[in-house]
Design an enzyme around this catalytic site. Sequence first.
Site, mmCIF file in Angstrom:
data_model
loop_
_atom_site.group_PDB
_atom_site.id
_atom_site.type_symbol
_atom_site.label_atom_id
_atom_site.label_comp_id
_atom_site.label_asym_id
_atom_site.label_seq_id
_atom_site.Cartn_x
_atom_site.Cartn_y
_atom_site.Cartn_z
ATOM 1 N N HIS A 155 12.908 -3.007 1.936
ATOM 2 C CA HIS A 155 12.351 -1.910 2.415
ATOM 3 C C HIS A 155 13.197 -0.603 1.708
ATOM 4 C CE1 HIS A 155 9.521 -3.721 4.711
ATOM 5 N NE2 HIS A 155 10.331 -4.475 5.234
ATOM 6 N N LEU A 156 12.793 0.460 1.302
ATOM 7 C CA LEU A 156 13.461 1.588 0.955
ATOM 8 C C LEU A 156 14.271 2.117 2.557
ATOM 9 C CD1 LEU A 156 10.559 2.810 -1.177
ATOM 10 C CD2 LEU A 156 12.736 2.287 -1.949
ATOM 11 N N SER A 157 13.293 2.496 3.530
ATOM 12 C CA SER A 157 14.095 3.028 4.595
ATOM 13 C C SER A 157 14.652 1.969 5.492
ATOM 14 C CB SER A 157 12.894 3.852 5.094
ATOM 15 O OG SER A 157 12.037 2.941 5.568
ATOM 16 N N ASN B 7 8.015 -5.559 -1.282
ATOM 17 C CA ASN B 7 7.959 -4.620 -0.109
ATOM 18 C C ASN B 7 6.587 -4.443 0.322
ATOM 19 O OD1 ASN B 7 8.094 -2.346 1.607
ATOM 20 N ND2 ASN B 7 9.162 -0.857 0.098
ATOM 21 N N GLU C 4 12.448 -9.977 1.457
ATOM 22 C CA GLU C 4 11.696 -8.870 1.798
ATOM 23 C C GLU C 4 12.545 -7.414 1.657
ATOM 24 O OE1 GLU C 4 10.649 -9.144 5.887
ATOM 25 O OE2 GLU C 4 10.123 -6.919 5.939
ATOM 26 N N ARG D 72 5.077 12.379 -3.090
ATOM 27 C CA ARG D 72 4.960 12.892 -1.660
ATOM 28 C C ARG D 72 6.240 12.249 -0.791
ATOM 29 N NH1 ARG D 72 -1.180 11.803 -1.156
ATOM 30 N NH2 ARG D 72 -1.487 12.259 -3.165
ATOM 31 N N ASP E 273 0.864 -15.469 6.089
ATOM 32 C CA ASP E 273 0.544 -16.924 5.755
ATOM 33 C C ASP E 273 0.406 -17.204 4.382
ATOM 34 O OD1 ASP E 273 0.062 -17.243 8.548
ATOM 35 O OD2 ASP E 273 -1.820 -17.139 8.501
ATOM 36 N N ARG F 175 13.368 3.939 12.582
ATOM 37 C CA ARG F 175 12.364 4.866 12.594
ATOM 38 C C ARG F 175 11.264 4.403 13.791
ATOM 39 N NH1 ARG F 175 9.856 4.497 6.687
ATOM 40 N NH2 ARG F 175 8.308 6.341 7.634
ATOM 41 N N PRO G 50 0.757 -1.341 0.082
ATOM 42 C CA PRO G 50 0.031 0.030 -0.034
ATOM 43 C C PRO G 50 0.825 1.284 0.056
ATOM 44 C CG PRO G 50 -0.979 -1.643 1.482
ATOM 45 C CD PRO G 50 0.188 -2.098 1.196
ATOM 46 N N ASN G 51 0.411 2.307 -0.741
ATOM 47 C CA ASN G 51 0.805 3.659 -0.859
ATOM 48 C C ASN G 51 2.092 3.644 -1.557
ATOM 49 O OD1 ASN G 51 -1.242 4.945 0.601
ATOM 50 N ND2 ASN G 51 -0.606 3.938 2.490
ATOM 51 N N TYR H 243 11.437 9.127 1.425
ATOM 52 C CA TYR H 243 11.520 7.839 0.376
ATOM 53 C C TYR H 243 12.248 7.991 -0.916
ATOM 54 C CZ TYR H 243 8.125 5.788 3.661
ATOM 55 O OH TYR H 243 7.440 5.300 4.741
ATOM 56 N N HIS I 267 4.307 -4.687 9.266
ATOM 57 C CA HIS I 267 4.095 -4.606 10.607
ATOM 58 C C HIS I 267 3.023 -5.378 11.397
ATOM 59 C CE1 HIS I 267 7.333 -1.850 9.482
ATOM 60 N NE2 HIS I 267 6.372 -1.154 8.797
ATOM 61 N N ARG J 53 7.489 0.374 13.478
ATOM 62 C CA ARG J 53 8.036 0.014 12.194
ATOM 63 C C ARG J 53 9.301 -0.853 12.258
ATOM 64 N NH1 ARG J 53 5.810 3.339 8.477
ATOM 65 N NH2 ARG J 53 5.258 5.314 8.943
ATOM 66 N N ALA K 200 3.512 -1.022 4.817
ATOM 67 C CA ALA K 200 2.749 -0.985 6.253
ATOM 68 C C ALA K 200 2.381 -2.125 6.439
ATOM 69 C CB ALA K 200 1.649 0.036 6.461
HETATM 70 O O1 CA2 Z 1 10.780 1.804 3.920
HETATM 71 C C1 CA2 Z 1 9.914 1.006 3.212
HETATM 72 O O2 CA2 Z 1 9.918 0.674 1.930
HETATM 73 C C2 CA2 Z 1 8.495 0.946 3.766
HETATM 74 O O3 CA2 Z 1 8.117 -0.587 3.559
HETATM 75 C C3 CA2 Z 1 7.667 1.957 3.262
HETATM 76 C C4 CA2 Z 1 6.050 1.915 3.933
HETATM 77 C C5 CA2 Z 1 6.351 1.997 5.298
HETATM 78 O O4 CA2 Z 1 4.769 1.763 5.908
HETATM 79 C C6 CA2 Z 1 7.170 0.794 5.944
HETATM 80 O O5 CA2 Z 1 7.143 1.109 7.310
HETATM 81 C C7 CA2 Z 1 8.612 0.865 5.389
HETATM 82 C C8 CA2 Z 1 5.292 2.965 3.434
HETATM 83 C C9 CA2 Z 1 4.944 3.023 2.086
HETATM 84 C C10 CA2 Z 1 4.376 4.402 1.433
HETATM 85 O O6 CA2 Z 1 5.153 5.144 0.667
HETATM 86 C C11 CA2 Z 1 4.794 6.306 0.454
HETATM 87 C C12 CA2 Z 1 5.628 6.995 -0.343
HETATM 88 C C13 CA2 Z 1 5.462 8.404 -0.802
HETATM 89 C C14 CA2 Z 1 4.448 9.023 -0.052
HETATM 90 C C15 CA2 Z 1 3.679 8.326 1.011
HETATM 91 C C16 CA2 Z 1 3.976 7.083 1.283
#
Ligand code: CA2
Length: 151
Positions: free
Chosen positions: A102-104, A76, A100, A20, A89, A109, A12-13, A25, A82, A113, A79
């Site tokens: 993650h960008l961050s 990836n 798996e 944004r 499953d 954090r 998601p997102n 990110y 978590h 997370r 959210a």
């Molecule tokens: O660091 C990552 O890749 C995450 O999986 C990114 C997720 C976050 O919930 C994880 O804790 C770590 C969030 C993805 C949402 O990405 C956005 C990108 C631009 C603007 C808003 C959200």
Amino acid sequence: MSGLKILVLHGPNLNLLGDREPDQYGNFTLDQINKALEERGLGLQAEVVCFQSNHEGVLVDRIQEAAHQYHGILINPAALTHYSYALRDALAACRLPLVEVHLSNIFAREPFRRHSVISAVAGGVICGLGPDSYVLGLEALIGLIGKVREE
Ligand code: CA2
């Protein structure tokens, strides 16, 4: 290893990348990440298919379908990382090699997370390196598939 088919899943997102939260990110878009993965895949003789959804159940369906169509999954979970036992499953049940990413750096954090419910069913986890997390994850996944095939 040639002729591999890899499914890349974005949670998601992640479709909002480049639009944004650049401080968290970066400025690159999901399309740019997907293109980089497809290109790296070509170099490794692997076909890379990328898919993003904002819906947990859609991702679960996609994982269930993948079991007989792909050799491995790079994910990836965003959210869902978590808290989604449904995703965990599904990934465990499909029994495909899994990495798996993650960008961050999720460990640097907010406390919520710092735990992933997915990692225990993954062959490995890469985080904190921006888009390089994905490319390194793809390379690691292809290595993992090779090892599983040797067993
Ligand atoms: O660091 C990552 O890749 C995450 O999986 C990114 C997720 C976050 O919930 C994880 O804790 C770590 C969030 C993805 C949402 O990405 C956005 C990108 C631009 C603007 C808003 C959200």
